[in-house]
Scaffold this motif. Structure first.
Motif, PDB file in Angstrom:
ATOM      1  N   SER A   1       0.851  -1.191   0.000  1.00 29.24           N
ATOM      2  CA  SER A   1       0.000   0.000   0.000  1.00 29.24           C
ATOM      3  C   SER A   1       0.885   1.238   0.000  1.00 29.24           C
ATOM      4  N   ILE A   2       0.308   2.353  -0.466  1.00 34.86           N
ATOM      5  CA  ILE A   2       1.031   3.626  -0.465  1.00 34.86           C
ATOM      6  C   ILE A   2       0.081   4.722  -0.007  1.00 34.86           C
ATOM      7  N   GLU A   3       0.592   5.625   0.798  1.00 29.39           N
ATOM      8  CA  GLU A   3      -0.210   6.762   1.246  1.00 29.39           C
ATOM      9  C   GLU A   3       0.696   7.975   1.392  1.00 29.39           C
ATOM     10  N   HIS A   4       0.085   9.144   1.416  1.00 30.73           N
ATOM     11  CA  HIS A   4       0.873  10.361   1.592  1.00 30.73           C
ATOM     12  C   HIS A   4       0.386  11.116   2.813  1.00 30.73           C
ATOM     13  N   SER A   5       1.287  11.870   3.426  1.00 29.18           N
ATOM     14  CA  SER A   5       0.961  12.673   4.593  1.00 29.18           C
ATOM     15  C   SER A   5       1.803  13.941   4.551  1.00 29.18           C
ATOM     16  N   LYS A   6       1.457  14.879   5.414  1.00 31.53           N
ATOM     17  CA  LYS A   6       2.177  16.145   5.438  1.00 31.53           C
ATOM     18  C   LYS A   6       3.504  15.983   6.185  1.00 31.53           C
ATOM     19  N   ASN A   7       4.529  16.622   5.661  1.00 37.41           N
ATOM     20  CA  ASN A   7       5.824  16.658   6.339  1.00 37.41           C
ATOM     21  C   ASN A   7       5.863  17.876   7.266  1.00 37.41           C
ATOM     22  N   THR A   8       6.772  17.883   8.216  1.00 40.24           N
ATOM     23  CA  THR A   8       6.908  19.003   9.144  1.00 40.24           C
ATOM     24  C   THR A   8       8.276  19.658   8.965  1.00 40.24           C
ATOM     25  N   PRO A   9       8.398  20.973   8.777  1.00 41.19           N
ATOM     26  CA  PRO A   9       7.312  21.950   8.819  1.00 41.19           C
ATOM     27  C   PRO A   9       6.523  22.052   7.517  1.00 41.19           C
ATOM     28  N   LYS A  10       7.088  21.587   6.395  1.00 40.48           N
ATOM     29  CA  LYS A  10       6.335  21.606   5.147  1.00 40.48           C
ATOM     30  C   LYS A  10       6.846  20.505   4.237  1.00 40.48           C
ATOM     31  N   GLY A  11       6.051  20.189   3.241  1.00 40.68           N
ATOM     32  CA  GLY A  11       6.431  19.131   2.309  1.00 40.68           C
ATOM     33  C   GLY A  11       5.495  17.949   2.407  1.00 40.68           C
ATOM     34  N   THR A  12       5.907  16.854   1.779  1.00 36.27           N
ATOM     35  CA  THR A  12       5.082  15.652   1.704  1.00 36.27           C
ATOM     36  C   THR A  12       5.917  14.422   2.023  1.00 36.27           C
ATOM     37  N   ILE A  13       5.287  13.461   2.689  1.00 37.00           N
ATOM     38  CA  ILE A  13       5.922  12.164   2.941  1.00 37.00           C
ATOM     39  C   ILE A  13       5.092  11.092   2.243  1.00 37.00           C
ATOM     40  N   PHE A  14       5.731  10.328   1.375  1.00 33.78           N
ATOM     41  CA  PHE A  14       5.084   9.154   0.782  1.00 33.78           C
ATOM     42  C   PHE A  14       5.577   7.923   1.542  1.00 33.78           C
ATOM     43  N   THR A  15       4.631   7.122   2.014  1.00 36.46           N
ATOM     44  CA  THR A  15       4.965   5.916   2.775  1.00 36.46           C
ATOM     45  C   THR A  15       4.494   4.697   2.017  1.00 36.46           C
ATOM     46  N   VAL A  16       5.433   3.816   1.683  1.00 29.44           N
ATOM     47  CA  VAL A  16       5.110   2.565   1.001  1.00 29.44           C
ATOM     48  C   VAL A  16       5.251   1.432   2.005  1.00 29.44           C
ATOM     49  N   ASP A  17       4.240   0.590   2.068  1.00 22.67           N
ATOM     50  CA  ASP A  17       4.194  -0.522   3.035  1.00 22.67           C
ATOM     51  C   ASP A  17       4.174  -1.832   2.271  1.00 22.67           C
ATOM     52  N   PHE A  18       5.264  -2.606   2.374  1.00 26.43           N
ATOM     53  CA  PHE A  18       5.331  -3.928   1.744  1.00 26.43           C
ATOM     54  C   PHE A  18       5.254  -5.014   2.806  1.00 26.43           C
ATOM     55  N   PRO A  19       4.523  -6.087   2.546  1.00 23.16           N
ATOM     56  CA  PRO A  19       4.533  -7.203   3.500  1.00 23.16           C
ATOM     57  C   PRO A  19       5.861  -7.935   3.447  1.00 23.16           C
ATOM     58  N   LYS A  20       6.320  -8.423   4.599  1.00 24.87           N
ATOM     59  CA  LYS A  20       7.569  -9.173   4.638  1.00 24.87           C
ATOM     60  C   LYS A  20       7.369 -10.574   4.076  1.00 24.87           C
TER      61      LYS A  20
END
Length: 363
Positions: A342-361
């Protein structure tokens, strides 16, 4: 209240309240639910025996409404609000505790409050059903559009592959025969553009699920490292600092190496594109008990709230015309999904974007 007239007056107030609440609910705007609940609160205030000192508090889900002078210290009648048999809130009607007690409430008032709480629960149920139906309809419409788009895309990709291969092949043959260096350079430009176009076609075919996967055990960190090396010139051009954190150098997962490389390339390239000069990009590979997490963070302007739901849609891009196809993140999303991730995005601090990719082991 001892007289028949007084009792009758109270019954009329209660029946009037029930009628008004029913009318409010029948004509409710589900997009303005708080206004509906506020109207119900003031109907209740008028229905109680001592209406001049009656105050009402109503909470259901995330919505809270109350009359102006309601205080938590008041002596109150209360009734729970259930939505699909699940407790979602309550409604309270109270008098000032310094002058009144529970004995000042009428039995009929508790019955009225229970009926209104039931009506409110039914209202919220209908709103949730409507919202669910609307969401389902949008999902079906989107799935239908994507299916049609996939078929069109696959056809376009197949049609373009042959002429692009011919352009590239004949340009290479001409370059071998040419002695004029300017002509050779012009042919090289033709070949470069043909190769660029072919890469776009590959993305189209990935999007249309036309490229077969070759799944095997692969080490993740070397793939990430190779992509970073390939993008080093782009990082230097914008004077960007790259910070990497790899918790486990030996992490393995079952994946298609080419597709996994494409995922990393697109995500890091996006971070580079949207980062300001002298900014920092962070790439983390985290090892959890059952998953592998890849986090790529930039310090750009971030994703506007109104565009958050469109990020992974095909052909959607915020880049200027000619700089983006809108296929990058939609292809990334498709590849990750096909890898059971799965992949999702969230806000970075103080600004920007974080993309998080989740792979099963691997098991």
């Amino acid at each position: 209240m001892n007289t028949v007239e007084a009792k009758l007056k109270e019954r009329v107030k209660e029946l009037t309240c029930l009628y008004e609440v029913t009318s409010i609910i029948v004509n409710a705007d589900y997009d303005q639910i708080e206004a509906t609940l506020e109207a119900i609160v003031y109907c209740l205030k008028r229905a109680w025996q001592f209406e001049e000192v009656t105050e009402v508090f109503l909470k259901v889900g995330k919505c809270t409404v109350k009359t102006d002078d309601y205080k938590p210290t008041m002596v109150c009648l209360s009734s729970k609000i259930k939505v699909f048999n699940k407790l979602e809130g309550e409604v309270l009607v109270g008098y000032p505790s310094d002058k009144y007690s529970l004995d000042d409430f009428l039995v009929e008032e508790q019955t009225l409050l229970n009926n209104v709480a039931l009506d409110i629960g039914n209202l919220i149920e209908r709103k949730q059903i409507r919202d669910s139906e609307a969401l389902t309809r949008r999902q079906i419409e989107r799935a239908d559009r994507l299916h049609i788009l996939g078929e069109i895309t696959a056809g376009i990709a197949h049609e373009l592959n042959t002429p692009l291969a011919n352009i590239l092949g004949f340009a290479e043959l001409l370059a071998e025969k040419m002695t004029d260096q300017q002509a050779v350079r012009d042919l090289e430009k033709i070949m470069d553009n043909a190769i660029f176009s072919r890469e776009i076609v590959k993305k189209l075919m990935f999007f249309a699920c036309e490229m077969p996967q070759e799944m095997q055990r692969v080490k993740l960190i070397p793939i990430v490292t190779n992509v970073i090396k390939l993008l080093a010139p782009s990082l230097r051009d914008k004077k960007l600092k790259l910070v990497t954190t790899f918790e486990n150098e030996d992490l393995e997962l079952k994946a298609d190496t080419v597709q996994l490389t494409q995922v990393m390339f697109n995500l890091i390239m996006n971070a580079i594109y949207y980062s300001p000069e002298n900014g920092t990009i962070t790439v983390k590979v985290l090892d959890t008990e059952s998953h592998i997490l890849l986090k790529i963070a930039d310090q750009g302007d971030g994703i506007p709230t109104k565009l958050e739901d469109k990020v992974f849609e095909p052909f959607f891009t915020t880049k200027p015309i000619g700089e983006g196809t809108g296929l990058g993140l939609s292809v990334v999303h498709g590849i990750i999904t096909s890898h059971k991730g799965s992949i999702e995005h969230s806000k970075n601090t103080p600004k920007g974007t974080i993309f998080t990719v989740d792979f099963p082991k691997l098991n």
